[in-house]
Structures are given as structure tokens and as C-alpha cells.
Design a protein around this motif. Sequence first.
Motif, mmCIF file in Angstrom:
data_model
loop_
_atom_site.group_PDB
_atom_site.id
_atom_site.type_symbol
_atom_site.label_atom_id
_atom_site.label_comp_id
_atom_site.label_asym_id
_atom_site.label_seq_id
_atom_site.Cartn_x
_atom_site.Cartn_y
_atom_site.Cartn_z
ATOM 1 N N UNK A 65 0.814 -1.226 0.000
ATOM 2 C CA UNK A 65 0.000 0.000 0.000
ATOM 3 C C UNK A 65 0.848 1.276 0.000
ATOM 4 N N UNK A 66 2.028 1.225 0.629
ATOM 5 C CA UNK A 66 2.900 2.417 0.597
ATOM 6 C C UNK A 66 3.322 2.705 -0.839
ATOM 7 N N UNK A 67 3.622 1.626 -1.544
ATOM 8 C CA UNK A 67 4.043 1.782 -2.952
ATOM 9 C C UNK A 67 2.873 2.281 -3.815
ATOM 10 N N UNK A 68 1.665 1.767 -3.549
ATOM 11 C CA UNK A 68 0.481 2.239 -4.284
ATOM 12 C C UNK A 68 0.385 3.760 -4.162
ATOM 13 N N UNK A 69 0.477 4.240 -2.916
ATOM 14 C CA UNK A 69 0.322 5.681 -2.680
ATOM 15 C C UNK A 69 1.428 6.471 -3.383
ATOM 16 N N UNK A 70 2.643 5.966 -3.296
ATOM 17 C CA UNK A 70 3.784 6.672 -3.884
ATOM 18 C C UNK A 70 3.682 6.726 -5.413
ATOM 19 N N UNK A 71 3.409 5.576 -6.027
ATOM 20 C CA UNK A 71 3.369 5.523 -7.499
ATOM 21 C C UNK A 71 2.137 6.278 -8.028
ATOM 22 N N UNK A 72 1.044 6.237 -7.273
ATOM 23 C CA UNK A 72 -0.155 6.979 -7.696
ATOM 24 C C UNK A 72 0.132 8.479 -7.709
ATOM 25 N N UNK A 73 0.859 8.946 -6.694
ATOM 26 C CA UNK A 73 1.219 10.383 -6.663
ATOM 27 C C UNK A 73 2.082 10.729 -7.869
ATOM 28 N N UNK A 74 3.051 9.868 -8.172
ATOM 29 C CA UNK A 74 3.898 10.129 -9.348
ATOM 30 C C UNK A 74 3.049 10.200 -10.619
#
Length: 309
Positions: free
Chosen positions: A141-150
Amino acid sequence: MPSLLDRFRGCLLGQAVADGLGAPWEGLPADLIFVKGPAEKIVQHASGEVLQYTDDTQMAIGVAEALIKAGRIDQDVLIQAFVANYEPDRGYGQGARRLLSAVAEGGDWRELVQSILPGGSFGNGGAMRVAPVGLFFHNDLDRVAHEAALSAEVTHAHPLGIDGARLLALAVALAIRQSEFEASMFFSELHARAETEEFQWQLATIQKLDPLDAIGMFGNSLEAHRSVVTAIACFAASPRDYSTAIRYAIGQGDDVDTLAAMAGAISGAHLGIGQIPSRLVVALENDEKGRDYLGQLASQLHERFQELA
Ligand code: F2R
Ligand code: MG
Ligand code: MG
């Protein structure tokens, strides 16, 4: 229980079908849709006419293509995918139209994204297209949030536009992780990860309500903070039935292609392609990047996910 591949397919096709159902009604107020539709009849789609998707799905295709190519969100790969797919007739937002046209002519998205709309766009364009990010990184989920922001940042520089995209991608990831929908865990996870005050407030509020009562509370327009939580509520109010979630979204009026596309992506990810009425799937346009292509794209995304897992 649907397989992971069925969920990937359900998400991409569930978004496209819902986008196509809502598209003819975008911009109309709820009372007019009630009189001329109503939403219940719209989702039955008795005419069987071809469902044409809009910018929401065209840009989600770009996100999926970019993920397959780079295995992550590479912002330059992503903006080029948007430009390559861009068909202005699909009903793009004004800011998005200006930005993509300027990048196609050699402009630098890093400058344009700050200048076209004051403070950057807080439109729902970052969220409406982000579902493939939620699929691809759902294990983290941390990666989801990070990549979604990008993924949002290339067109939407405003914190609300970015947060809307983060939350929609997280909703897709949580929907795919839960075999039985569990509203309190779902909303508390989203609330904990919201970064802006407005979304924190909306997600704190919705936790105290029945999702059905919350659908009408947070807006229905082009702005991320006036549509993302509404679309999530449409799914949460009908986690076991795709058509009902889409009916709730279209019944809201105004930005209904986008509300339906976002709710459809989450619902499709949760239920899988088998739970989307086949009469709707076969009605979806099937030209160059239509129904068959979306199915193949979901398979390729799933294959790439497994390679990198
Ligand atoms: N644009 C539409 N629909 C209206 C016209 C379609 C018509 N049927 C047709 O055939 O042409 N739909 C699509 O746009 C929405 C997504 O928009 P996106 O990609 O976020 O674009 P944009 O321009 O960045 O933002 C949308 C609007 O939000 C307001 N806004 C955003 N940031 C702002 C800021 N900083 N200050 C003031 N206003 C801001 C503006 O009105 C933007 O135009 C989806 O509905 C999609 O379906
Ligand atoms: Mg649209
Ligand atoms: Mg729209």
C-alpha cells in the motif's frame, strides 16, 4: 472467488463500461437524469448501443501501458503514453487538453503542469485514470500511494488532485485485497493515508455513516475533492453488485462518466470480470483500443505484475 487475473480484467473493463454508460449523461443535473434516464434504466442498457469510453479510460489505458513498459511509474514514459493516445473528441478537461497539446508540440510537462491552472490542477483527472496503479502494486500500500502520486503529478500538481489519485488507487488495491468487503477496515486505511485536510475530513466523516447515506455528501463535479470519495462510497454501498454501484454513481448527476468510471474500476477489481453483466461488456466499443485490447492489456499487466512480484 475471482482469480487475480479476473480482477485485473474486471477493473479495466469495469471502468470502461461504466465510463461508457455515464458518458452521454455527463454534465447533466441529477433531476434531469432522473426524468430522462433514470439511472436504473441507464445501467440496464436495453438499447445495446455501442458504449464509447471517454478520456477517463483512454488515460487509464496510458497508465497501464506505461506500467507494462517501465514496471513502475516513469513520469516521462507516462506523459508520452498520454500524448500518443490523445484523442480530443474523448471529452478531456480543459487543462488536460491544453497540457497534452503543448507537450505534443515539444513543451515540457514539468513547467506546463504548474502554469496552466493556478497552483496546478485539482481536477479529478489524476484519480479517474489511476486504477491500474492500484492493481499493479496492490501487495504494497505504501508503494500504491507513492506511485499513484507520481502518476498524477504529470498533469495535476495541486495537492488535492494528487491526494485524490492516491486514495482512488488505494481503494482499488484494498478492494482487490479483500475477498469479503469490510467497510470499517477499508475506510480507516484510506483515512490513515489521506494527506490533505479536506480528504481527511471526508474520510473521517464517512467512517461514521452508512456508505449509502454518504453518497450525496461529498460532491459530484470535476474536482477531485468533489468526486473521489463519492465514487468510493458508491462502491462501498454496493460491494457485491457492480450494476448497483454504477447506478448510484450515474444517479448523482454532473460528472457521471467519471464517478461511474472510478466506482466501476473499484467494483470490477473487487468482484472480477465474471460479475460484470456480459451484455454490458459486449456493448463496449471494440475498435483499436476497445474491449479486446482492454482484456489483453489486463493480461499483460497481470503478467508483468507476476514477473516483478
Ligand atoms: N471535461 C470533461 N467534461 C466536460 C466536457 C466534455 C464534453 N462532454 C465534451 O464533449 O467536450 N470531462 C473530463 O474532465 C474531467 C477530468 O478533468 P481533468 O483531467 O482533471 O482536467 P483539468 O482541466 O485539469 O481539471 C478539470 C477542471 O477542474 C477545474 N480546476 C482544476 N484545477 C483548478 C484550479 N487550480 N483552479 C480552478 N479550477 C480548477 C477546472 O474547471 C478544470 O477544467 C473528467 O470529468 C473527465 O471526464
Ligand atoms: Mg470523461
Ligand atoms: Mg467526467
